[in-house]
Enzyme design. Structure first.
Site, PDB file in Angstrom:
ATOM      1  N   HIS A   1     -28.891 -62.822-101.755  1.00 20.93           N
ATOM      2  CA  HIS A   1     -29.320 -64.156-102.168  1.00 20.93           C
ATOM      3  C   HIS A   1     -28.181 -64.976-102.828  1.00 20.93           C
ATOM      4  O   HIS A   1     -27.763 -65.990-102.304  1.00 20.93           O
ATOM      5  CB  HIS A   1     -30.452 -64.063-103.195  1.00 20.93           C
ATOM      6  CG  HIS A   1     -31.635 -63.262-102.751  1.00 20.93           C
ATOM      7  ND1 HIS A   1     -32.542 -63.692-101.803  1.00 20.93           N
ATOM      8  CD2 HIS A   1     -32.070 -62.049-103.153  1.00 20.93           C
ATOM      9  CE1 HIS A   1     -33.481 -62.775-101.646  1.00 20.93           C
ATOM     10  NE2 HIS A   1     -33.224 -61.779-102.441  1.00 20.93           N
TER      11      HIS A   1
HETATM   12  O1  RIB Z   1     -35.443 -64.252-105.637  1.00 19.26           O
HETATM   13  C1  RIB Z   1     -34.088 -63.848-105.627  1.00 19.26           C
HETATM   14  C2  RIB Z   1     -33.411 -64.223-106.895  1.00 19.26           C
HETATM   15  O2  RIB Z   1     -34.051 -63.572-107.991  1.00 19.26           O
HETATM   16  C3  RIB Z   1     -31.940 -63.769-106.961  1.00 19.26           C
HETATM   17  O3  RIB Z   1     -31.214 -64.666-107.750  1.00 19.26           O
HETATM   18  C4  RIB Z   1     -32.028 -62.439-107.635  1.00 19.26           C
HETATM   19  O4  RIB Z   1     -30.826 -62.101-108.335  1.00 19.26           O
HETATM   20  C5  RIB Z   1     -33.117 -62.686-108.616  1.00 19.26           C
HETATM   21  O5  RIB Z   1     -32.542 -63.344-109.750  1.00 19.26           O
END
Ligand code: RIB
Ligand code: CA
Length: 311
Positions: free
Chosen positions: A241
């Site tokens: 992500h």
């Molecule tokens: O949903 C994904 C996000 O939530 C990413 O930033 C992961 O690190 C968590 O913080």
């Protein structure tokens, strides 16, 4: 001239990879890292951020501890994804570098006031509590921010922590609402994009094949991090992500998206934290965000692997 950025983060294995990508990229100057409670409590996110800087040999970058809870709700964490420490996987030593004096929100405000107007980009990778507090306490900084490029939200991909909401927005929807209504130029990297950036086995092996402490640690992080997504989605690998935020700054051409209106649900318990993205322009609500839906995943991993090799 390198683009000045501040990374606001809740490490988190994917946050860690995003920080490493930024440190490896001469196009970017990391002015500081502000830790926020999210994946794990603040004490651990502030610890993990320093461990990543020491892994990369960049202890010149200051780390500030920020908010330890959301603006309104009680903190929801994600140890089920990231492990008890938030950085399970590699066996990294406890940090030796100290936290910098002062609160992260003050660092955000002071830095945005002292740097030339429009010269600093904020890169939030976790719940938006620190950023929202800075904008609320010092409204004058809003026009001084070049852009906020954040990981958060979801639309076609729906939620990952509830059926309706992505984790970062869900944890602190009130903070997200402040940021999305701030008028600051906004780029959003939602699950619609990041779920296409999967660390498949060959991609993970490419990290390991770097043979460096960073490459091996990243392979161990994503090995650990992927088990949740593999079990839940049956996907071949974990979605990376947060590095999408940094990659968008480096190579925006790897991504596709639309300038649309995005608003955040803060009232309903059922849909708390949902990002209501007007992708088809069915309302007259003004566009407030570049909402990213597509990614050239091979190009993204080629960039990431090449940059990690430099550390
Ligand atoms: O949903 C994904 C996000 O939530 C990413 O930033 C992961 O690190 C968590 O913080
Ligand atoms: Ca994160």
């Amino acid at each position: 001239m390198a683009q000045k950025i501040i990374i606001d983060t809740d490490p988190g294995q994917d946050d860690a990879v995003a920080i490493l990508l930024a440190l490896a990229s001469p196009e970017l100057e990391v002015l500081g890292i502000t830790a926020v409670a999210g994946n794990v409590p603040l004490a651990l996110t502030a610890r993990n951020a320093r461990m990543v800087l020491e892994l990369a040999g960049h202890t010149e970058v200051p780390v500030y501890a920020g908010c330890d809870r959301p603006l309104r709700h009680t903190l929801v964490t994600a140890e089920h994804v990231h492990g008890r420490t938030g950085l399970d996987g590699p066996d990294l030593p406890d940090p030796q570098m100290p936290l910098s004096e002062g609160h992260a929100v003050d660092f955000l405000i002071d830095t945005l006031r002292s740097e030339p107007e429009g010269s600093v980009t904020l890169c939030p990778l976790g719940p938006l509590t620190n950023v929202a507090k800075a904008l609320t306490r010092a409204p004058d900084i809003g026009p001084r921010i070049a852009r906020i490029v954040l990981m958060g939200g979801a639309y076609f991909e729906v939620g990952n922590i509830t059926p309706a909401a992505e984790f970062n927005i869900y944890v602190d929807p009130e903070a997200a609402d402040i940021v999305f209504k701030s008028g600051v130029p906004l780029t959003v990297l939602p699950l619609d994009c990041t779920h296409k950036a999967l660390v498949t086995s060959p991609r993970n092996e490419a990290f390991r094949a770097l043979g460096t402490p960073v490459g091996i640690a990243v392979a161990q992080m994503t090995d650990f991090f992927e088990r949740f997504d593999r079990e839940k989605y049956g996907s071949d690998g974990a979605p990376l992500h947060d590095p999408c935020v940094i990659a968008w700054l480096l190579r925006p051409g790897l991504f596709t998206g639309r300038e649309i209106n995005v608003e955040v649900e803060t009232v309903s318990d059922l849909t708390r934290g949902m990002t209501v993205a007007d992708w088809w322009g069915v309302t007259d609500r003004p566009a407030n965000a570049l909402f990213i839906g597509g990614i050239d995943a091979d190009g993204f991993f080629a960039l990431l692997t090449e940059r990690l090799a430099r550390l």
